[in-house]
Design a protein around this motif. Structure first.
Motif, PDB file in Angstrom:
ATOM      1  N   TRP A  17     -21.086 -19.186 -36.936  1.00  0.00           N
ATOM      2  CA  TRP A  17     -20.465 -18.111 -36.163  1.00  0.00           C
ATOM      3  C   TRP A  17     -21.321 -17.751 -34.950  1.00  0.00           C
ATOM      4  N   LEU A  18     -22.637 -17.683 -35.156  1.00  0.00           N
ATOM      5  CA  LEU A  18     -23.526 -17.300 -34.058  1.00  0.00           C
ATOM      6  C   LEU A  18     -23.587 -18.385 -32.989  1.00  0.00           C
ATOM      7  N   GLU A  19     -23.581 -19.649 -33.418  1.00  0.00           N
ATOM      8  CA  GLU A  19     -23.569 -20.748 -32.439  1.00  0.00           C
ATOM      9  C   GLU A  19     -22.289 -20.725 -31.612  1.00  0.00           C
ATOM     10  N   GLU A  20     -21.174 -20.446 -32.268  1.00  0.00           N
ATOM     11  CA  GLU A  20     -19.898 -20.358 -31.542  1.00  0.00           C
ATOM     12  C   GLU A  20     -19.892 -19.165 -30.603  1.00  0.00           C
ATOM     13  N   ALA A  21     -20.514 -18.057 -31.027  1.00  0.00           N
ATOM     14  CA  ALA A  21     -20.541 -16.854 -30.192  1.00  0.00           C
ATOM     15  C   ALA A  21     -21.398 -17.057 -28.941  1.00  0.00           C
ATOM     16  N   GLU A  22     -22.428 -17.889 -29.061  1.00  0.00           N
ATOM     17  CA  GLU A  22     -23.251 -18.176 -27.886  1.00  0.00           C
ATOM     18  C   GLU A  22     -22.440 -18.917 -26.830  1.00  0.00           C
ATOM     19  N   LYS A  23     -21.558 -19.798 -27.273  1.00  0.00           N
ATOM     20  CA  LYS A  23     -20.725 -20.568 -26.331  1.00  0.00           C
ATOM     21  C   LYS A  23     -19.588 -19.717 -25.777  1.00  0.00           C
ATOM     22  N   ASP A  24     -19.027 -18.850 -26.643  1.00  0.00           N
ATOM     23  CA  ASP A  24     -17.909 -18.012 -26.225  1.00  0.00           C
ATOM     24  C   ASP A  24     -18.034 -16.657 -26.911  1.00  0.00           C
ATOM     25  N   PRO A  25     -18.587 -15.658 -26.207  1.00  0.00           N
ATOM     26  CA  PRO A  25     -18.848 -14.354 -26.831  1.00  0.00           C
ATOM     27  C   PRO A  25     -17.634 -13.436 -26.922  1.00  0.00           C
ATOM     28  N   SER A  26     -16.457 -13.911 -26.557  1.00  0.00           N
ATOM     29  CA  SER A  26     -15.270 -13.049 -26.613  1.00  0.00           C
ATOM     30  C   SER A  26     -14.913 -12.728 -28.070  1.00  0.00           C
ATOM     31  N   PRO A  27     -14.241 -11.595 -28.316  1.00  0.00           N
ATOM     32  CA  PRO A  27     -13.888 -11.209 -29.689  1.00  0.00           C
ATOM     33  C   PRO A  27     -13.014 -12.259 -30.368  1.00  0.00           C
ATOM     34  N   LYS A  28     -13.217 -12.427 -31.675  1.00  0.00           N
ATOM     35  CA  LYS A  28     -12.448 -13.408 -32.453  1.00  0.00           C
ATOM     36  C   LYS A  28     -11.835 -12.726 -33.678  1.00  0.00           C
ATOM     37  N   PRO A  29     -10.657 -13.151 -34.096  1.00  0.00           N
ATOM     38  CA  PRO A  29     -10.109 -12.650 -35.364  1.00  0.00           C
ATOM     39  C   PRO A  29     -11.012 -13.072 -36.518  1.00  0.00           C
ATOM     40  N   ILE A  30     -11.176 -12.186 -37.494  1.00  0.00           N
ATOM     41  CA  ILE A  30     -12.111 -12.461 -38.589  1.00  0.00           C
ATOM     42  C   ILE A  30     -11.419 -13.050 -39.820  1.00  0.00           C
ATOM     43  N   ALA A 308     -24.763  -7.761 -46.859  1.00  0.00           N
ATOM     44  CA  ALA A 308     -26.214  -7.585 -46.785  1.00  0.00           C
ATOM     45  C   ALA A 308     -26.827  -8.568 -45.794  1.00  0.00           C
ATOM     46  N   ASP A 309     -26.411  -9.829 -45.883  1.00  0.00           N
ATOM     47  CA  ASP A 309     -26.932 -10.835 -44.954  1.00  0.00           C
ATOM     48  C   ASP A 309     -26.439 -10.560 -43.532  1.00  0.00           C
ATOM     49  N   ALA A 310     -25.201 -10.088 -43.415  1.00  0.00           N
ATOM     50  CA  ALA A 310     -24.635  -9.858 -42.083  1.00  0.00           C
ATOM     51  C   ALA A 310     -25.426  -8.816 -41.307  1.00  0.00           C
ATOM     52  N   VAL A 311     -25.779  -7.693 -41.956  1.00  0.00           N
ATOM     53  CA  VAL A 311     -26.482  -6.638 -41.224  1.00  0.00           C
ATOM     54  C   VAL A 311     -27.918  -7.041 -40.911  1.00  0.00           C
ATOM     55  N   GLY A 312     -28.462  -8.002 -41.662  1.00  0.00           N
ATOM     56  CA  GLY A 312     -29.824  -8.436 -41.407  1.00  0.00           C
ATOM     57  C   GLY A 312     -29.935  -9.583 -40.424  1.00  0.00           C
ATOM     58  N   LEU A 313     -28.899 -10.417 -40.359  1.00  0.00           N
ATOM     59  CA  LEU A 313     -28.973 -11.636 -39.548  1.00  0.00           C
ATOM     60  C   LEU A 313     -28.162 -11.555 -38.257  1.00  0.00           C
ATOM     61  N   MET A 314     -27.285 -10.556 -38.146  1.00  0.00           N
ATOM     62  CA  MET A 314     -26.395 -10.498 -36.977  1.00  0.00           C
ATOM     63  C   MET A 314     -26.248  -9.075 -36.478  1.00  0.00           C
ATOM     64  N   ASN A 315     -25.845  -8.969 -35.234  1.00  0.00           N
ATOM     65  CA  ASN A 315     -25.261  -7.749 -34.716  1.00  0.00           C
ATOM     66  C   ASN A 315     -23.778  -8.031 -34.521  1.00  0.00           C
ATOM     67  N   PHE A 316     -22.935  -7.108 -34.941  1.00  0.00           N
ATOM     68  CA  PHE A 316     -21.500  -7.324 -34.774  1.00  0.00           C
ATOM     69  C   PHE A 316     -20.820  -6.006 -34.500  1.00  0.00           C
ATOM     70  N   GLU A 317     -19.666  -6.065 -33.879  1.00  0.00           N
ATOM     71  CA  GLU A 317     -18.886  -4.863 -33.638  1.00  0.00           C
ATOM     72  C   GLU A 317     -17.412  -5.179 -33.837  1.00  0.00           C
ATOM     73  N   HIS A 318     -16.650  -4.144 -34.117  1.00  0.00           N
ATOM     74  CA  HIS A 318     -15.216  -4.279 -34.336  1.00  0.00           C
ATOM     75  C   HIS A 318     -14.486  -3.888 -33.063  1.00  0.00           C
ATOM     76  N   VAL A 319     -13.828  -4.854 -32.447  1.00  0.00           N
ATOM     77  CA  VAL A 319     -13.000  -4.571 -31.280  1.00  0.00           C
ATOM     78  C   VAL A 319     -11.605  -4.236 -31.793  1.00  0.00           C
ATOM     79  N   ARG A 320     -11.245  -2.956 -31.694  1.00  0.00           N
ATOM     80  CA  ARG A 320      -9.978  -2.506 -32.278  1.00  0.00           C
ATOM     81  C   ARG A 320      -8.787  -2.962 -31.441  1.00  0.00           C
ATOM     82  N   THR A 321      -7.721  -3.338 -32.127  1.00  0.00           N
ATOM     83  CA  THR A 321      -6.461  -3.711 -31.473  1.00  0.00           C
ATOM     84  C   THR A 321      -5.341  -2.924 -32.128  1.00  0.00           C
ATOM     85  N   GLU A 322      -4.129  -3.126 -31.631  1.00  0.00           N
ATOM     86  CA  GLU A 322      -2.984  -2.415 -32.226  1.00  0.00           C
ATOM     87  C   GLU A 322      -2.705  -2.900 -33.654  1.00  0.00           C
TER      88      GLU A 322
END
Length: 328
Positions: A17-30, A308-322
């Motif tokens: 996920w982080l490697e993909e985010a480096e190439k394209d940092p735009s929000p993605k569906p989870i 637990a791993d997510a909060v330690g290894l990544m920064n993430f945010e929720h981009v709200r949509t309709e």
């Protein structure tokens, strides 16, 4: 045994996920990334190394056909091109590989191998001289059990995990407390694999998982059939052979047990004398009684490890949509 597998696969997916985010940092569906993580985790916990990587990918892709076919209203005949037909073909593929895994597990344990998954442990239990139950499970029977476990650990657990991410993203003050607890328990070393002992020392994380599942339960109702007349209140008895469908959602949002029921408040689970902990029968996320979900501990543990791993290894945010608050 499970914790090491869950942690390792979680890290593998976060790296992607982080490697993909480096190439394209735009929000993605989870939704599908979380589902893929869950599917591989489940397959490896249940089947270990006994399923090849390409087969695990095929099962993950095909299994989605089964989920899609489980609509409330569906075309009832398995005609080529229908969702039901594709689901049946997907089931055949999955069972073929799961039978293969059962056979390979039996070979590995017969050769004196160390258990690496649920299938291995099952085979060892059957060979234990102290074991009193049935011993002759065919590869297909074992495959069918794993198949049903996969179903339960996919839709429900993936949904629970997705909302776990969303709730943390929507409540930065809660995310900060989870991260603070992780820093303390893991002494800032997030490269070290998580252990069961560490999880036991994370009460706030467990409260977050429990509250997230309460606010957005992955399963909202489960139908039961009465085998005999069943009184559900002082003035009504359900006749025998009737369908009873208790609403989990109403129970989990009862304001007398959960004040501010629609609010995400993990702290309500930290007080052992609070109404949430004093009314365990209201917490129907996993059902109740003798038919309670046998995957309860597994699901809670897996969601906790991923967050637990997510909060330690990544920064993430929720981009709200309709669509953020709509349930599919």
């Amino acid at each position: 045994m499970y914790v090491g597998i869950q942690d390792a696969i979680t890290r593998k997916y976060f790296k992607q996920w982080l490697e993909e985010a480096e190439k394209d940092p735009s929000p993605k569906p989870i939704m599908m990334p979380a589902r893929d993580l869950n599917m591989e985790t489940s397959l490896r916990v249940f089947c270990g190394p006994h399923i090849p990587d390409h087969a695990a990918r095929e099962i993950a892709d095909k299994y989605w056909m089964i989920t899609v076919a489980l609509e409330l209203v569906n075309f009832p005949l398995a005609i080529p091109g229908t969702k039901v037909y594709r689901a049946i073909q997907a089931r055949k593929v999955a069972l073929k590989w799961l039978e293969y895994a059962a056979a390979e597990s039996k070979k590995a344990m017969a050769a004196g191998g160390e258990p690496q998954c649920m299938l291995d442990q099952w085979v060892l239990e059957l060979a234990d001289p102290e074991y009193k139950g049935r011993r002759d499970f065919s590869d297909l029977e074992m495959a069918m059990v794993v198949f049903s476990f996969l179903f339960a650990s996919q839709d429900a657990m993936s949904s629970g995990l997705i909302y776990g991410f969303q709730h943390l993203g929507d409540h930065p003050e809660v995310l900060a407390k989870v991260r603070e607890e992780q820093e303390r328990v893991r002494a800032g070393n997030f490269e070290r694999p998580i252990t069961l002992e560490m999880l036991d020392d994370m009460p706030y994380l467990r409260a977050v998982v429990k509250e997230s599942l309460r606010v957005k339960p992955p399963v909202t109702m489960v139908p039961y059939k009465t085998t005999k007349a069943f009184p559900i209140s002082e003035d009504y008895t359900v006749p025998a052979n009737s369908m009873v469908i208790p609403s989990f959602y109403n129970s989990l949002h009862d304001p007398e047990v959960f004040p501010q029921p629609d609010e995400f408040l993990p702290e309500r689970w930290l007080d052992p004398n609070g109404s949430a902990n004093q009314n365990p029968r209201n917490y129907l996320v996993f059902g109740s009684g003798p038919h309670k979900c046998i995957g309860l501990e597994y699901a809670m543990m897996n969601i906790a490890i991923v967050l637990a791993d997510a909060v330690g290894l990544m920064n993430f945010e929720h981009v709200r949509t309709e669509k953020s608050d709509k349930v599919q």
